[in-house]
Design an enzyme around this catalytic site. Structure first.
Site, PDB file in Angstrom:
ATOM      1  N   LYS A 262       0.855  -1.184   0.000  1.00  0.00           N
ATOM      2  CA  LYS A 262       0.000   0.000   0.000  1.00  0.00           C
ATOM      3  C   LYS A 262       0.893   1.236   0.000  1.00  0.00           C
ATOM      4  O   LYS A 262       1.852   1.317   0.771  1.00  0.00           O
ATOM      5  CB  LYS A 262      -0.886  -0.001   1.247  1.00  0.00           C
ATOM      6  CG  LYS A 262      -1.679   1.293   1.477  1.00  0.00           C
ATOM      7  CD  LYS A 262      -1.717   1.656   2.963  1.00  0.00           C
ATOM      8  CE  LYS A 262      -0.337   1.939   3.473  1.00  0.00           C
ATOM      9  NZ  LYS A 262      -0.248   2.837   4.629  1.00  0.00           N
TER      10      LYS A 262
ATOM     11  N   PRO B 263       9.014  -5.386   3.602  1.00  0.00           N
ATOM     12  CA  PRO B 263       9.548  -5.135   4.949  1.00  0.00           C
ATOM     13  C   PRO B 263       8.428  -4.843   5.929  1.00  0.00           C
ATOM     14  O   PRO B 263       7.378  -4.297   5.562  1.00  0.00           O
ATOM     15  CB  PRO B 263      10.471  -3.934   4.748  1.00  0.00           C
ATOM     16  CG  PRO B 263       9.974  -3.265   3.509  1.00  0.00           C
ATOM     17  CD  PRO B 263       9.426  -4.348   2.638  1.00  0.00           C
ATOM     18  N   ALA B 264       8.649  -5.213   7.189  1.00  0.00           N
ATOM     19  CA  ALA B 264       7.645  -4.987   8.229  1.00  0.00           C
ATOM     20  C   ALA B 264       7.764  -3.580   8.798  1.00  0.00           C
ATOM     21  O   ALA B 264       8.824  -2.955   8.732  1.00  0.00           O
ATOM     22  CB  ALA B 264       7.814  -6.022   9.343  1.00  0.00           C
TER      23      ALA B 264
ATOM     24  N   ALA C 238       6.808  -0.671   7.854  1.00  0.00           N
ATOM     25  CA  ALA C 238       7.507   0.126   6.850  1.00  0.00           C
ATOM     26  C   ALA C 238       6.666   1.221   6.217  1.00  0.00           C
ATOM     27  O   ALA C 238       7.114   1.901   5.305  1.00  0.00           O
ATOM     28  CB  ALA C 238       8.031  -0.801   5.746  1.00  0.00           C
TER      29      ALA C 238
ATOM     30  N   ILE D  80       4.037   0.779   4.372  1.00  0.00           N
ATOM     31  CA  ILE D  80       3.407   0.329   3.122  1.00  0.00           C
ATOM     32  C   ILE D  80       2.404  -0.795   3.398  1.00  0.00           C
ATOM     33  O   ILE D  80       2.085  -1.593   2.513  1.00  0.00           O
ATOM     34  CB  ILE D  80       4.444  -0.113   2.070  1.00  0.00           C
ATOM     35  CG1 ILE D  80       5.493  -1.074   2.658  1.00  0.00           C
ATOM     36  CG2 ILE D  80       5.127   1.111   1.468  1.00  0.00           C
ATOM     37  CD1 ILE D  80       6.462  -1.625   1.615  1.00  0.00           C
ATOM     38  N   GLY D  81       1.923  -0.848   4.632  1.00  0.00           N
ATOM     39  CA  GLY D  81       0.800  -1.719   4.962  1.00  0.00           C
ATOM     40  C   GLY D  81       1.066  -3.196   4.850  1.00  0.00           C
ATOM     41  O   GLY D  81       0.128  -3.960   4.565  1.00  0.00           O
ATOM     42  N   GLY D  82       2.304  -3.642   5.055  1.00  0.00           N
ATOM     43  CA  GLY D  82       2.594  -5.065   4.901  1.00  0.00           C
ATOM     44  C   GLY D  82       1.684  -5.936   5.746  1.00  0.00           C
ATOM     45  O   GLY D  82       0.980  -6.818   5.241  1.00  0.00           O
ATOM     46  N   GLY D  83       1.643  -5.681   7.061  1.00  0.00           N
ATOM     47  CA  GLY D  83       0.797  -6.477   7.942  1.00  0.00           C
ATOM     48  C   GLY D  83      -0.677  -6.276   7.664  1.00  0.00           C
ATOM     49  O   GLY D  83      -1.464  -7.241   7.673  1.00  0.00           O
TER      50      GLY D  83
ATOM     51  N   SER E  75      -2.072  -5.353   4.791  1.00  0.00           N
ATOM     52  CA  SER E  75      -2.409  -5.956   3.505  1.00  0.00           C
ATOM     53  C   SER E  75      -2.472  -7.476   3.628  1.00  0.00           C
ATOM     54  O   SER E  75      -3.347  -8.120   3.033  1.00  0.00           O
ATOM     55  CB  SER E  75      -1.385  -5.543   2.442  1.00  0.00           C
ATOM     56  OG  SER E  75      -1.826  -5.888   1.148  1.00  0.00           O
TER      57      SER E  75
ATOM     58  N   ASP F 269      -5.552   0.762   8.360  1.00  0.00           N
ATOM     59  CA  ASP F 269      -5.243   0.527   6.952  1.00  0.00           C
ATOM     60  C   ASP F 269      -5.970  -0.682   6.373  1.00  0.00           C
ATOM     61  O   ASP F 269      -5.970  -0.868   5.143  1.00  0.00           O
ATOM     62  CB  ASP F 269      -3.736   0.318   6.767  1.00  0.00           C
ATOM     63  CG  ASP F 269      -2.952   1.612   6.810  1.00  0.00           C
ATOM     64  OD1 ASP F 269      -3.545   2.672   6.555  1.00  0.00           O
ATOM     65  OD2 ASP F 269      -1.739   1.566   7.082  1.00  0.00           O
TER      66      ASP F 269
END
Length: 268
Positions: A11, A89-90, A92, A94-97, A99, A126
């Protein structure tokens, strides 16, 4: 039912305006969000609850309830076996978790026929926009999501300097909480000029917390043909926008030598 494969795209907050703060402490946001063609991959099935994590960025990713994907299954009232292949990356920006959690919710909706309660808002601000996984304006505390059709694709480079930024400290460091909202969305041909007039209000306090973010932004700005460099979310990932895929790939090749996580991508 057979397992379902789902993609959890990165994201990217092209803008992030903090427009107020509620009495309960939650901040009010106004953000144009898009999603990249890079992300994590998951395999979800109805089975004994097990989470396995693999992939190039798997190190340090929790496999217990600290991981949002397990809490997503709990929210759906489902027992799920989840395989998570980490490419983002966690912590970060960009919403890794988020998403990943949204991808699990989408998979379990298909597997169970049940809707996700509150579009996953209970899992984080998010998650509702990550449920859409397409261009959208996100407002309020994340509960208002308005898809933006016909937003042109953007060529970009994502850069993360491999540092974590504590979100709470970034919001606490805001100079003010009642900043102006975004301008009305422009015609497609005016998008870059419009983006330059918008902001990420979390960028200054994030740069103060982790000065390397300012170095990343400067490095992006110095690459050939960079149209805009900005931080996403609460950091530390930053993005640069470029006129075409070739320019983005050339910039990524230059930045890769700096030892950061770097990905050329298309945002849509």
């Amino acid at each position: 039912m057979p397992p379902i494969k789902v993609f959890a795209p990165a994201k990217v907050n092209l803008t992030l305006h903090v427009t107020g703060q509620r009495a309960d402490g939650y901040h009010l946001l106004d953000s144009l969000v898009v999603f990249a063609d890079v992300g994590d991959r998951l395999l979800v099935s109805l089975d004994e609850p097990v989470l396995t994590v693999s992939g190039p960025l798997a190190e340090g990713v929790p496999t217990d309830r600290r991981n949002l994907v397990l809490r997503a299954a709990e929210l759906m009232g489902a027992s799920a076996r989840i395989s998570l292949e980490k490419h983002l990356p966690a912590a970060a920006g960009i919403g890794g978790g988020s998403s990943d959690a949204a991808a699990v919710l989408r998979a379990l909706q298909q597997l169970t026929g049940r809707a996700a309660p509150d579009a996953g808002l209970a899992l984080g601000a998010d998650v509702p926009v990550c449920m859409v996984a397409g261009a959208a304006v996100m407002r309020g505390i994340g509960e208002i999501v308005e898809p933006v059709p016909n937003l042109p694709a953007l060529h970009a480079v994502l850069v993360n300097p491999r540092v974590e930024v504590p979100t709470g400290a970034v919001f606490k460091g805001l100079a003010r909480k009642d900043n102006p909202p975004m301008e009305p969305l422009p015609a497609p041909g005016d998008l870059i000029a419009w983006l330059r007039r918008q902001r990420n209000d979390l960028e200054p306090p994030a740069c103060k917390a982790q000065p390397v973010i300012a170095q990343v932004l400067q490095a992006l700005e110095q690459t050939a043909d960079c149209q805009l460099a900005r931080m996403s979310g609460s950091g530390a990932t930053c993005f640069g926008l470029y006129p075409d895929a070739g320019a983005a790939q050339r910039a990524a090749a230059v930045l890769a030598d700096l030892g950061w996580w770097v990905e050329a991508t298309q945002l849509s």
